[in-house]
Each structure stands twice: as C-alpha cells, then as structure tokens.
Design a protein around this motif. Sequence first.
Motif, PDB file in Angstrom:
ATOM      1  N   LEU A  75       0.853  -1.190   0.000  1.00 33.90           N
ATOM      2  CA  LEU A  75       0.000   0.000   0.000  1.00 33.90           C
ATOM      3  C   LEU A  75       0.883   1.232   0.000  1.00 33.90           C
ATOM      4  O   LEU A  75       1.751   1.384   0.866  1.00 33.90           O
ATOM      5  N   THR A  76       0.674   2.126  -0.970  1.00 30.51           N
ATOM      6  CA  THR A  76       1.434   3.376  -1.032  1.00 30.51           C
ATOM      7  C   THR A  76       0.531   4.552  -0.679  1.00 30.51           C
ATOM      8  O   THR A  76      -0.648   4.575  -1.018  1.00 30.51           O
ATOM      9  N   ARG A  77       1.147   5.540  -0.011  1.00 30.52           N
ATOM     10  CA  ARG A  77       0.397   6.725   0.413  1.00 30.52           C
ATOM     11  C   ARG A  77       1.129   8.006   0.039  1.00 30.52           C
ATOM     12  O   ARG A  77       1.036   9.015   0.756  1.00 30.52           O
ATOM     13  N   GLY A  78       1.864   7.991  -1.055  1.00 30.73           N
ATOM     14  CA  GLY A  78       2.582   9.187  -1.471  1.00 30.73           C
ATOM     15  C   GLY A  78       3.598   9.615  -0.436  1.00 30.73           C
ATOM     16  O   GLY A  78       4.429   8.820   0.022  1.00 30.73           O
ATOM     17  N   ALA A  79       3.500  10.866  -0.011  1.00 30.24           N
ATOM     18  CA  ALA A  79       4.467  11.413   0.943  1.00 30.24           C
ATOM     19  C   ALA A  79       4.383  10.757   2.319  1.00 30.24           C
ATOM     20  O   ALA A  79       5.298  10.894   3.132  1.00 30.24           O
ATOM     21  N   ALA A  80       3.293  10.023   2.592  1.00 29.09           N
ATOM     22  CA  ALA A  80       3.137   9.362   3.892  1.00 29.09           C
ATOM     23  C   ALA A  80       3.829   8.007   3.956  1.00 29.09           C
ATOM     24  O   ALA A  80       3.796   7.352   4.997  1.00 29.09           O
ATOM     25  N   GLY A  81       4.442   7.564   2.861  1.00 31.07           N
ATOM     26  CA  GLY A  81       5.215   6.331   2.882  1.00 31.07           C
ATOM     27  C   GLY A  81       4.440   5.127   2.368  1.00 31.07           C
ATOM     28  O   GLY A  81       3.432   5.263   1.666  1.00 31.07           O
ATOM     29  N   SER A  82       4.917   3.934   2.693  1.00 31.06           N
ATOM     30  CA  SER A  82       4.342   2.701   2.149  1.00 31.06           C
ATOM     31  C   SER A  82       4.358   1.608   3.209  1.00 31.06           C
ATOM     32  O   SER A  82       5.139   1.644   4.161  1.00 31.06           O
ATOM     33  N   THR A  83       3.461   0.615   2.999  1.00 29.05           N
ATOM     34  CA  THR A  83       3.335  -0.500   3.930  1.00 29.05           C
ATOM     35  C   THR A  83       3.204  -1.797   3.149  1.00 29.05           C
ATOM     36  O   THR A  83       2.471  -1.853   2.161  1.00 29.05           O
ATOM     37  N   ALA A  84       3.903  -2.828   3.590  1.00 30.43           N
ATOM     38  CA  ALA A  84       3.787  -4.161   3.000  1.00 30.43           C
ATOM     39  C   ALA A  84       2.998  -5.058   3.945  1.00 30.43           C
ATOM     40  O   ALA A  84       3.188  -5.026   5.166  1.00 30.43           O
ATOM     41  N   PHE A  85       2.098  -5.866   3.367  1.00 36.90           N
ATOM     42  CA  PHE A  85       1.282  -6.822   4.110  1.00 36.90           C
ATOM     43  C   PHE A  85       1.570  -8.206   3.540  1.00 36.90           C
ATOM     44  O   PHE A  85       1.542  -8.398   2.322  1.00 36.90           O
ATOM     45  N   THR A  86       1.819  -9.176   4.405  1.00 39.76           N
ATOM     46  CA  THR A  86       2.131 -10.528   3.971  1.00 39.76           C
ATOM     47  C   THR A  86       1.041 -11.491   4.455  1.00 39.76           C
ATOM     48  O   THR A  86       0.233 -11.142   5.322  1.00 39.76           O
ATOM     49  N   PRO A  87       0.983 -12.711   3.912  1.00 39.49           N
ATOM     50  CA  PRO A  87      -0.095 -13.643   4.276  1.00 39.49           C
ATOM     51  C   PRO A  87      -0.185 -13.972   5.759  1.00 39.49           C
ATOM     52  O   PRO A  87      -1.261 -14.315   6.253  1.00 39.49           O
ATOM     53  N   ASP A  88       0.939 -13.887   6.476  1.00 45.82           N
ATOM     54  CA  ASP A  88       0.871 -14.171   7.913  1.00 45.82           C
ATOM     55  C   ASP A  88       0.431 -12.944   8.708  1.00 45.82           C
ATOM     56  O   ASP A  88       0.517 -12.927   9.938  1.00 45.82           O
ATOM     57  N   LEU A  89      -0.038 -11.915   7.953  1.00 44.26           N
ATOM     58  CA  LEU A  89      -0.619 -10.689   8.519  1.00 44.26           C
ATOM     59  C   LEU A  89       0.405  -9.794   9.196  1.00 44.26           C
ATOM     60  O   LEU A  89       0.046  -8.901   9.975  1.00 44.26           O
ATOM     61  N   GLU A  90       1.686 -10.009   8.905  1.00 40.30           N
ATOM     62  CA  GLU A  90       2.679  -9.044   9.349  1.00 40.30           C
ATOM     63  C   GLU A  90       2.529  -7.765   8.548  1.00 40.30           C
ATOM     64  O   GLU A  90       2.187  -7.783   7.372  1.00 40.30           O
ATOM     65  N   ARG A  91       2.814  -6.643   9.176  1.00 44.08           N
ATOM     66  CA  ARG A  91       2.712  -5.344   8.529  1.00 44.08           C
ATOM     67  C   ARG A  91       4.029  -4.598   8.737  1.00 44.08           C
ATOM     68  O   ARG A  91       4.498  -4.454   9.865  1.00 44.08           O
ATOM     69  N   VAL A  92       4.626  -4.133   7.641  1.00 46.09           N
ATOM     70  CA  VAL A  92       5.897  -3.416   7.696  1.00 46.09           C
ATOM     71  C   VAL A  92       5.741  -2.095   6.963  1.00 46.09           C
ATOM     72  O   VAL A  92       5.294  -2.077   5.810  1.00 46.09           O
ATOM     73  N   SER A  93       6.097  -0.994   7.597  1.00 48.70           N
ATOM     74  CA  SER A  93       5.975   0.331   6.986  1.00 48.70           C
ATOM     75  C   SER A  93       7.328   1.030   6.946  1.00 48.70           C
ATOM     76  O   SER A  93       8.162   0.845   7.838  1.00 48.70           O
ATOM     77  N   VAL A  94       7.529   1.823   5.902  1.00 49.82           N
ATOM     78  CA  VAL A  94       8.707   2.683   5.810  1.00 49.82           C
ATOM     79  C   VAL A  94       8.254   4.071   5.360  1.00 49.82           C
ATOM     80  O   VAL A  94       7.262   4.200   4.637  1.00 49.82           O
ATOM     81  N   PRO A  95       8.956   5.110   5.778  1.00 55.01           N
ATOM     82  CA  PRO A  95       8.595   6.461   5.337  1.00 55.01           C
ATOM     83  C   PRO A  95       9.024   6.706   3.906  1.00 55.01           C
ATOM     84  O   PRO A  95       9.882   5.995   3.372  1.00 55.01           O
ATOM     85  N   ALA A  96       8.418   7.688   3.279  1.00 55.16           N
ATOM     86  CA  ALA A  96       8.851   8.097   1.940  1.00 55.16           C
ATOM     87  C   ALA A  96      10.187   8.810   2.039  1.00 55.16           C
ATOM     88  O   ALA A  96      10.518   9.418   3.062  1.00 55.16           O
ATOM     89  N   GLU A  97      10.980   8.697   0.988  1.00 54.89           N
ATOM     90  CA  GLU A  97      12.230   9.459   0.920  1.00 54.89           C
ATOM     91  C   GLU A  97      11.910  10.951   0.890  1.00 54.89           C
ATOM     92  O   GLU A  97      10.988  11.396   0.194  1.00 54.89           O
ATOM     93  N   ARG A  98      12.651  11.738   1.628  1.00 57.27           N
ATOM     94  CA  ARG A  98      12.406  13.176   1.689  1.00 57.27           C
ATOM     95  C   ARG A  98      13.154  13.868   0.546  1.00 57.27           C
ATOM     96  O   ARG A  98      14.391  13.858   0.518  1.00 57.27           O
ATOM     97  N   VAL A  99      12.405  14.422  -0.390  1.00 56.74           N
ATOM     98  CA  VAL A  99      12.995  15.160  -1.510  1.00 56.74           C
ATOM     99  C   VAL A  99      12.119  16.366  -1.802  1.00 56.74           C
ATOM    100  O   VAL A  99      10.957  16.429  -1.406  1.00 56.74           O
ATOM    101  N   GLU A 100      12.684  17.323  -2.506  1.00 58.04           N
ATOM    102  CA  GLU A 100      11.900  18.462  -2.976  1.00 58.04           C
ATOM    103  C   GLU A 100      11.122  18.014  -4.215  1.00 58.04           C
ATOM    104  O   GLU A 100      11.708  17.565  -5.196  1.00 58.04           O
ATOM    105  N   VAL A 101       9.813  18.112  -4.146  1.00 55.25           N
ATOM    106  CA  VAL A 101       8.963  17.601  -5.216  1.00 55.25           C
ATOM    107  C   VAL A 101       8.984  18.537  -6.415  1.00 55.25           C
ATOM    108  O   VAL A 101       8.637  19.709  -6.319  1.00 55.25           O
TER     109      VAL A 101
END
Length: 314
Positions: free
Chosen positions: A217-243
């Motif tokens: 799942l991507t949320r633009g400037a709010a970063g992204s999250t990966a979901f796997t079948p065992d229902l683990e959830r991993v999120s990382v922030p978006a890279e900070r750059v001048e748009v």
Amino acid sequence: MTGGPDAVLVLGEALIDLVPSSDDPGAHRAQPGGAPANVAAGLARLGTPSWFAGGLGGDGFARLIEERLVSAGTRLDLCARSELPTALAVADPGPDSTGYHFHLHDTATFRLPDRTGEVARFGAVYAGGLAAVVAPAAAVVAATARAGAEHSVLVVDPNVREDRTLDHASAQRRLRELCGRARILKVSDEDVTALWPGAAPEETCERLAGENRLVVLTRGAAGSTAFTPDLERVSVPAERVEVVNTIGAGDAFMAGMLNWLGGAGAFRDGGAVRLSSDRAARMLTSASRVAASVVARSGTEPAPTASLRPPVRW
C-alpha cells in the motif's frame, strides 16, 4: 526471444501524456507515458530484463514512445503494430497527484497482442492500468492475467483512473477481478478506496494479503506499507525530496519494488509472499528511493543508481 526467472513481461498501454509546460501554462509538451510502459522502462533502467507487450501505432508519437523504451533497454519483440494513432492523456498535475483527461478510442494503444502462450517464459507478468478496462485491450489483459497466475507470478497495479469516457461500473469490476488473481499487488490508498469502499485501506490490504499474496500500500508522501499472508505489517517512510514532478512516481515505485524482488529471486517458489519483515522493509526502502529519483526531477525515468538490490538471493 528469451525471458528468464527474473525477467518481467509487462502488458498494457504506452501512450502520450500531454503535460503543461512550466514555462508557458497555455502550452503542453508531449511526454511518453502509460503506467505499464513506465514500469517496463523503469525496470530496464534499473537492470531487470523487461519485455513490453503493447500496441504501437504509426504516428510520430509512436516513434517517440519506441525511442524511449528502446533507449531504456526494454525489449519490444512482443508488441503489436498498426497504422492507427496513439492514445493521448492530457495531464492535470496537482501537489500530491495528477488527474487526466483521455483520448483513447480507435487507437493502436489498445490493440494489444495475445501473448498468453509466452507468460511461462517469465518470472513475473505485470498487468494493470487503462488497458485492463478499455476495449479491446481489456479482454487480452484478462486472458493474459489468467495465464500469468497459472504459469508465472502475476503482478497487478490497478492504477484506477476516473474519466467520462470510461464505464465506471465495468472498470471497477474488471480491476477487482484482476487484483483477485494477483500474487503481488501494489495499490495506492486512492485505489483501495475506489475499489473497496466502506473499509479502511489497511483493513482491506490485510484481507487481500491473507488470501496468500504480498500486498503493498502506497500513500505518497506518507510512505508505504507491505502486508504478507501471515498478517505481518511493515511500513517505511517516503524518501524526503523536494517535489518537482509527481507524474510516474507510482510506476517508478513499482519498478523499484519488482527490481528488488527479482534481484532477491523472489519470483521463484512463492518467495514474494514469504518475505521476512527485514526483507520487506528493504524492498520498500528500495522502491521508495526509486520513486524519489523521479519525484525530484522532471520526467518519469528513475535514476539507475536509485536501486538498492539485495546482495544475496534466498
């Protein structure tokens, strides 16, 4: 023609984005686009073998598209060609995303070749975008997706688009069916809200991942999250750059994600759905860095050095 266990077959549209000029708001410049074509070019730029299976026309815009893909290193052996014109998308960029007005019908862009017999040659098959909902391409995408799900790893980015020329109910149905066949699914928060209203995007992604798929799942400037079948959830922030530009950022993220997974050998033996939390975080970080390399400048081509491919396979 060759393919390989880490190669990607990309099926869909290559069209022209007409983008407002930064120097003259009343003028537009022609820029090769189309989500699948952007992904195919991005993969090749990052070092993943990619074959594009789309429809190329006989006009100057088609030649511009072909030059872009060939210069990136994308193979065009599997494209269909005709003398019809190229589809156009008039871009309306905003601070966070870009809207479009389309000129799609009676174009070469959606006369896709039937490549269902080729999918087993590739580690992954990508489908999504306008070609999944615009006739006559939609039927070809559906058939190829069925074959891809059976003989390869089907990757889907629905890339939902709203336009008066599209049949909303039919488009939503086709995209939900396509997502249901995917083993790897990348969706934006806007995609999830449009296709599965009534629930929080995270809840929907957990449900979809629980059906034995990797969901990102991507949320633009709010970063992204990966979901796997065992229902683990991993999120990382978006890279900070001048748009500077948001066009093609999601496609670059997808290219970065698939480049990482291919480098990890994760198209093989169900590897993508068995990512550890650490590897999922590395995948998201790599994809975010690739997307940032597009957002920070004009155009849709990721910088080849943006990738963080894993040093070892499984």
